[in-house]
Scaffold this motif. Structure first.
Motif, short mmCIF file in Angstrom:
data_model
loop_
_atom_site.label_atom_id
_atom_site.label_comp_id
_atom_site.label_asym_id
_atom_site.label_seq_id
_atom_site.Cartn_x
_atom_site.Cartn_y
_atom_site.Cartn_z
N MET A 69 0.84 -1.04 0.04
CA MET A 69 0.01 0.07 0.11
C MET A 69 0.91 1.36 0.08
O MET A 69 1.29 1.64 1.09
CB MET A 69 -1.04 -0.12 1.23
CG MET A 69 -1.83 -1.43 1.22
SD MET A 69 -3.02 -1.17 2.68
CE MET A 69 -1.83 -1.79 4.09
N PRO A 70 1.41 1.72 -1.06
CA PRO A 70 2.38 2.93 -1.25
C PRO A 70 1.93 4.11 -0.46
O PRO A 70 2.76 4.75 0.22
CB PRO A 70 2.46 3.19 -2.86
CG PRO A 70 2.13 2.07 -3.49
CD PRO A 70 0.93 1.12 -2.49
N LYS A 71 0.42 4.57 -0.43
CA LYS A 71 0.22 5.33 0.33
C LYS A 71 0.28 5.50 2.00
O LYS A 71 0.54 6.21 2.48
CB LYS A 71 -1.34 5.78 0.06
CG LYS A 71 -1.53 5.95 -1.19
CD LYS A 71 -3.00 6.70 -1.64
CE LYS A 71 -3.27 7.24 -2.94
NZ LYS A 71 -4.73 7.60 -3.09
N CYS A 72 0.40 3.98 2.20
CA CYS A 72 0.43 3.92 3.66
C CYS A 72 2.18 4.22 3.90
O CYS A 72 2.37 4.77 5.00
CB CYS A 72 0.50 2.42 3.80
SG CYS A 72 0.44 1.88 5.44
N MET A 73 3.05 3.78 3.27
CA MET A 73 4.45 3.98 3.50
C MET A 73 4.72 5.57 3.73
O MET A 73 5.12 5.97 4.38
CB MET A 73 5.12 3.62 2.44
CG MET A 73 6.61 3.72 2.59
SD MET A 73 7.61 2.96 3.70
CE MET A 73 7.28 1.32 3.11
N CYS A 74 3.96 6.20 2.61
CA CYS A 74 4.14 7.86 2.50
C CYS A 74 3.49 8.43 3.88
O CYS A 74 4.07 9.24 4.70
CB CYS A 74 3.40 8.29 1.27
SG CYS A 74 3.41 10.09 1.28
N ALA A 75 2.51 8.04 4.06
CA ALA A 75 1.60 8.32 5.42
C ALA A 75 2.48 8.14 6.67
O ALA A 75 2.56 8.94 7.74
CB ALA A 75 0.33 7.72 5.69
N VAL A 76 2.88 7.13 6.66
CA VAL A 76 3.83 6.55 7.98
C VAL A 76 5.13 7.70 8.01
O VAL A 76 5.39 8.11 9.13
CB VAL A 76 4.29 5.00 7.85
CG1 VAL A 76 5.35 4.86 9.02
CG2 VAL A 76 3.06 4.14 8.21
N PHE A 77 5.71 7.75 7.01
CA PHE A 77 7.05 8.58 6.87
C PHE A 77 6.58 10.15 7.35
O PHE A 77 7.64 10.69 7.80
CB PHE A 77 7.73 8.61 5.72
CG PHE A 77 8.31 7.49 5.39
CD1 PHE A 77 8.93 6.55 6.37
CD2 PHE A 77 8.69 6.86 4.06
CE1 PHE A 77 9.54 5.42 6.10
CE2 PHE A 77 9.42 5.58 3.69
CZ PHE A 77 9.74 4.93 4.92
N LEU A 78 5.45 10.76 6.79
CA LEU A 78 5.01 11.94 7.23
C LEU A 78 3.96 12.13 8.40
O LEU A 78 3.67 13.06 8.77
CB LEU A 78 4.40 12.39 5.98
CG LEU A 78 5.06 12.43 4.61
CD1 LEU A 78 3.96 12.95 3.40
CD2 LEU A 78 6.28 13.52 4.78
#
Length: 116
Positions: A69-78
């Motif tokens: 879930m690429p959006k998940c990775m981004c959400a975690v990092f931000l």
């Protein structure tokens, strides 16, 4: 010492999310709260703060799972929890490349960052 502090911040935030029941329904990480995903990525803390630190295999394994879930990775990092743990999003976003993961979201935006 910094890793212990970061882990403590992550654990407090995770516990708070359960107590407050912040996550209802599906979000960037499906039905899993972002804080739970962030906690699962704790092996990445050192590599997310310093681009010169080698990425541990346990981190790469977890990143591969989260990249489903690429959006998940981004959400975690931000996420606020990452910020509280002292994560540098500009460095963290390089982890999939540093793990040599081919099916990452290269070229896509994650906040104001571009995935390498």
């Amino acid at each position: 010492m910094a890793n212990i502090k970061a882990m403590a911040v992550i654990l407090m935030a995770l516990w708070s999310s359960f107590i407050l029941q912040i996550a209802y329904g599906a979000g960037e990480c499906g039905k899993t709260p972002i804080n739970t995903v962030a906690l699962s990525m704790s092996p990445c803390i050192g590599a997310a703060n310093n681009a010169k630190v080698s990425v541990p295999p346990a981190c790469c394994t977890q990143v591969k799972k989260v990249l489903a879930m690429p959006k998940c990775m981004c959400a975690v990092f931000l996420s606020p929890i990452a910020k509280q743990a002292g994560i540098n999003p500009a460095v963290a976003i390089t982890i999939p490349k540093r793990c040599k993961i081919a099916n990452r979201s290269a070229g896509k935006k994650c906040g104001s960052y571009i995935v390498p």
